[in-house]
Design a protein around this motif. Structure first.
Motif, PDB file in Angstrom:
ATOM      1  N   SER A  64      -0.576   2.587  -6.780  1.00  9.31           N
ATOM      2  CA  SER A  64      -1.911   2.356  -6.878  1.00  9.31           C
ATOM      3  C   SER A  64      -2.397   1.206  -7.762  1.00  9.31           C
ATOM      4  CB  SER A  64      -2.686   3.803  -7.111  1.00  9.31           C
ATOM      5  OG  SER A  64      -2.375   4.325  -8.376  1.00  9.31           O
ATOM      6  N   ARG A  75     -13.211   0.071   4.875  1.00 15.30           N
ATOM      7  CA  ARG A  75     -11.820   0.353   5.125  1.00 15.30           C
ATOM      8  C   ARG A  75     -10.787   0.293   3.974  1.00 15.30           C
ATOM      9  NH1 ARG A  75     -13.422  -2.636   9.639  1.00 15.30           N
ATOM     10  NH2 ARG A  75     -12.308  -4.524   8.893  1.00 15.30           N
ATOM     11  N   LEU A 130       0.723  -1.065   0.211  1.00 21.08           N
ATOM     12  CA  LEU A 130       0.050  -0.032  -0.025  1.00 21.08           C
ATOM     13  C   LEU A 130       0.937   1.311  -0.074  1.00 21.08           C
ATOM     14  CD1 LEU A 130      -2.636  -0.980   2.607  1.00 21.08           C
ATOM     15  CD2 LEU A 130      -2.897  -1.313   0.126  1.00 21.08           C
ATOM     16  N   GLU A 186     -11.367   3.262   1.649  1.00 25.65           N
ATOM     17  CA  GLU A 186     -10.620   4.205   1.959  1.00 25.65           C
ATOM     18  C   GLU A 186      -9.117   4.481   1.789  1.00 25.65           C
ATOM     19  OE1 GLU A 186     -11.398   4.092   6.348  1.00 25.65           O
ATOM     20  OE2 GLU A 186     -13.541   4.959   6.210  1.00 25.65           O
ATOM     21  N   LYS A 187      -8.714   3.114   1.289  1.00 27.77           N
ATOM     22  CA  LYS A 187      -7.218   3.112   1.021  1.00 27.77           C
ATOM     23  C   LYS A 187      -7.191   2.816  -0.532  1.00 27.77           C
ATOM     24  CE  LYS A 187      -5.398   1.848   5.437  1.00 27.77           C
ATOM     25  NZ  LYS A 187      -4.743   0.532   6.125  1.00 27.77           N
ATOM     26  N   ASP A 188      -8.151   3.201  -1.233  1.00 28.55           N
ATOM     27  CA  ASP A 188      -8.130   3.061  -2.785  1.00 28.55           C
ATOM     28  C   ASP A 188      -8.102   1.649  -3.276  1.00 28.55           C
ATOM     29  OD1 ASP A 188      -8.370   6.141  -3.042  1.00 28.55           O
ATOM     30  OD2 ASP A 188      -6.245   6.069  -2.747  1.00 28.55           O
TER      31      ASP A 188
END
Length: 346
Positions: free
Chosen positions: A189, A212, A185, A215-217
Motif C-alpha cells: 500500500s 475511484r 495495486l 476506493e482503492k486506497d
C-alpha cells in the motif's frame, strides 16, 4: 554503468572543431606565403630544416591531450557493483498540467515553471520513496514510470513544456486513471497522487476518477496553481512573448484558478487541497500527509561504488604533451641524409 560527475565540462569539447579549422587555415596561409617566394623546389633547398609534417603531428598530440584533459575533468565514473536490497517507501505519482493556461504569469515566472521547481525540490527531499510523472493537457501521457532513479526524474522533469502534448485541454480524469494503471495495486500500500493544475476547462469526470482512486486506497492531493483573479495567457515565438491569446471576439483570454473544482477533486480523492503561492508551493503540507502513509517494502537494484576513471585520461594527456614537447618542428638533417633504400651503382 558509465556516468560523468561533472558533465557540464564536456561542453569544452565544442572547441575541438574550431581548433582543427584554425590549424588548417593557418597551414594554408603558410603554404600560400611560401609559394610567393618563388619556385617551390628552390625555396625548399633554402630552408632544409623546415618540416611540413611535424607541425601536424605535434598538433594531433596536442589535440588528443586537450580532449583527454576535458574528459578527465568531467570525471567519468563506472558503477562496478549492482546492489540489491529491500527498501520501504511510498509510491508517488505527480500529475502535472501542461496546458497553455499553465504559462500564465500569476505565479513567477509562470505556473508551469513554478510547479516544476516545486517538484524538483520534492525530488531532492526523497529518500526511499518512488516517484513517477504523468503529464496531461487534452490527453495524458506517462512521462516517467515510478522509479527510485531521482536523477532520471529530474532529467525528465526539466524537459517538460506545454508543447510536449499536442492536444490542448485539461483531462484531469484521464491523468488520474492513467496513474492508477501505473501503480502496482496488488502488492503493498502507501500510494498517492499529487495533482498540480489550475483546474480550468476540465473535460472529463475528474471527480469520479478521484473517487475511484480513493476506493482503492490511493489518495489524491491537489495543488492549485494560479490565482482566482487570473492572468492572461502569453503567446511565445522562438522563446520570447509576442502577445496574448484572444477569443473569437478579440478579447484577451484571462485564465483563472478553478479552486472549487480543485477542492472537489481532493475531497473525492481523500486528500488535501493546497493553493500554491510564490512563497510556498504547498508540497510541504502534502508531504506531511505522505509521511503518514503505510510504507511498502520493495526490491531495488542500484549501481553502487562508482569508481573514478579521470586518472587514465589525465595520464594519457600527459603522455601526449610529453610526445608533443620532444617532437621538434624542424627536420633532423642527419636523418634526412640517410637513404636506406638507395641502390648504389658499381
Amino acid at each position: 554503468m558509465l556516468r560523468f560527475e561533472h558533465i557540464a565540462f564536456l561542453w569544452a569539447l565544442a572547441a575541438v572543431p574550431l581548433m582543427v579549422i584554425l590549424f588548417f587555415v593557418v597551414r594554408r596561409w603558410k603554404r600560400k606565403a611560401l609559394a610567393l617566394l618563388g619556385n617551390r623546389a628552390t625555396v625548399l633547398k633554402m630552408i632544409p630544416e623546415v618540416s611540413f609534417t611535424r607541425p601536424g603531428l605535434k598538433f594531433l598530440f596536442f589535440l588528443l591531450a586537450y580532449v583527454s584533459v576535458v574528459i578527465g575533468a568531467a570525471n567519468p565514473q563506472i558503477g562496478t557493483k549492482v546492489e540489491e536490497g529491500k527498501r520501504m517507501g511510498s509510491d508517488l505519482m505527480i500529475l502535472l498540467d501542461v496546458s497553455n493556461s499553465m504559462l500564465a504569469g500569476d505565479l513567477a515566472p509562470n505556473r508551469l515553471e513554478n510547479a516544476k521547481r516545486a517538484v524538483s525540490q520534492l525530488i531532492d527531499n526523497l529518500h526511499n520513496d518512488r516517484i513517477g510523472i504523468i503529464i496531461f493537457a487534452g490527453e495524458a501521457y506517462v512521462q516517467l514510470p515510478v522509479t527510485t532513479d531521482y536523477s532520471a526524474a529530474k532529467l525528465f522533469l526539466n524537459n517538460i513544456t506545454t508543447d510536449i502534448v499536442p492536444t490542448q485541454g485539461t483531462a484531469i480524469g484521464a491523468a488520474i486513471d492513467m496513474g492508477m494503471k501505473s501503480f502496482d495495486l496488488v502488492n503493498g500500500s502507501g500510494k498517492a497522487m499529487i495533482l498540480m493544475t489550475d483546474g480550468e476547462n476540465h473535460e472529463d469526470d475528474a471527480v469520479g476518477a478521484a473517487r475511484r482512486a480513493a476506493e482503492k486506497d490511493v489518495a489524491i492531493h491537489v495543488i492549485g496553481l494560479g490565482s482566482p483573479e487570473g492572468s492572461p495567457v502569453p503567446i511565445y515565438s522562438n522563446g520570447s512573448p509576442v502577445g496574448f491569446h484572444k477569443d473569437e471576439k478579440g478579447q484577451t483570454v484571462v485564465t483563472k484558478l478553478n479552486e472549487p473544482m480543485c477542492k472537489e477533486i481532493s475531497a473525492a480523492g481523500g486528500g488535501i487541497y493546497v493553493r500554491a503561492s510564490n512563497a510556498n508551493s504547498g508540497l510541504g503540507l502534502i508531504m506531511d500527509q505522505v509521511a503518514k502513509m503505510e510504507k511498502k517494502t520493495y526490491n531495488s537494484k542500484m549501481f553502487k561504488n562508482y569508481e573514478d576513471r579521470f586518472q587514465f585520461f589525465l595520464a594519457f594527456a600527459v603522455l601526449m604533451l610529453v610526445l608533443e614537447f620532444f617532437i621538434s618542428s624542424r627536420r633532423n638533417l642527419r636523418l634526412s641524409e640517410l637513404n636506406l633504400f638507395e641502390v648504389k651503382k658499381s
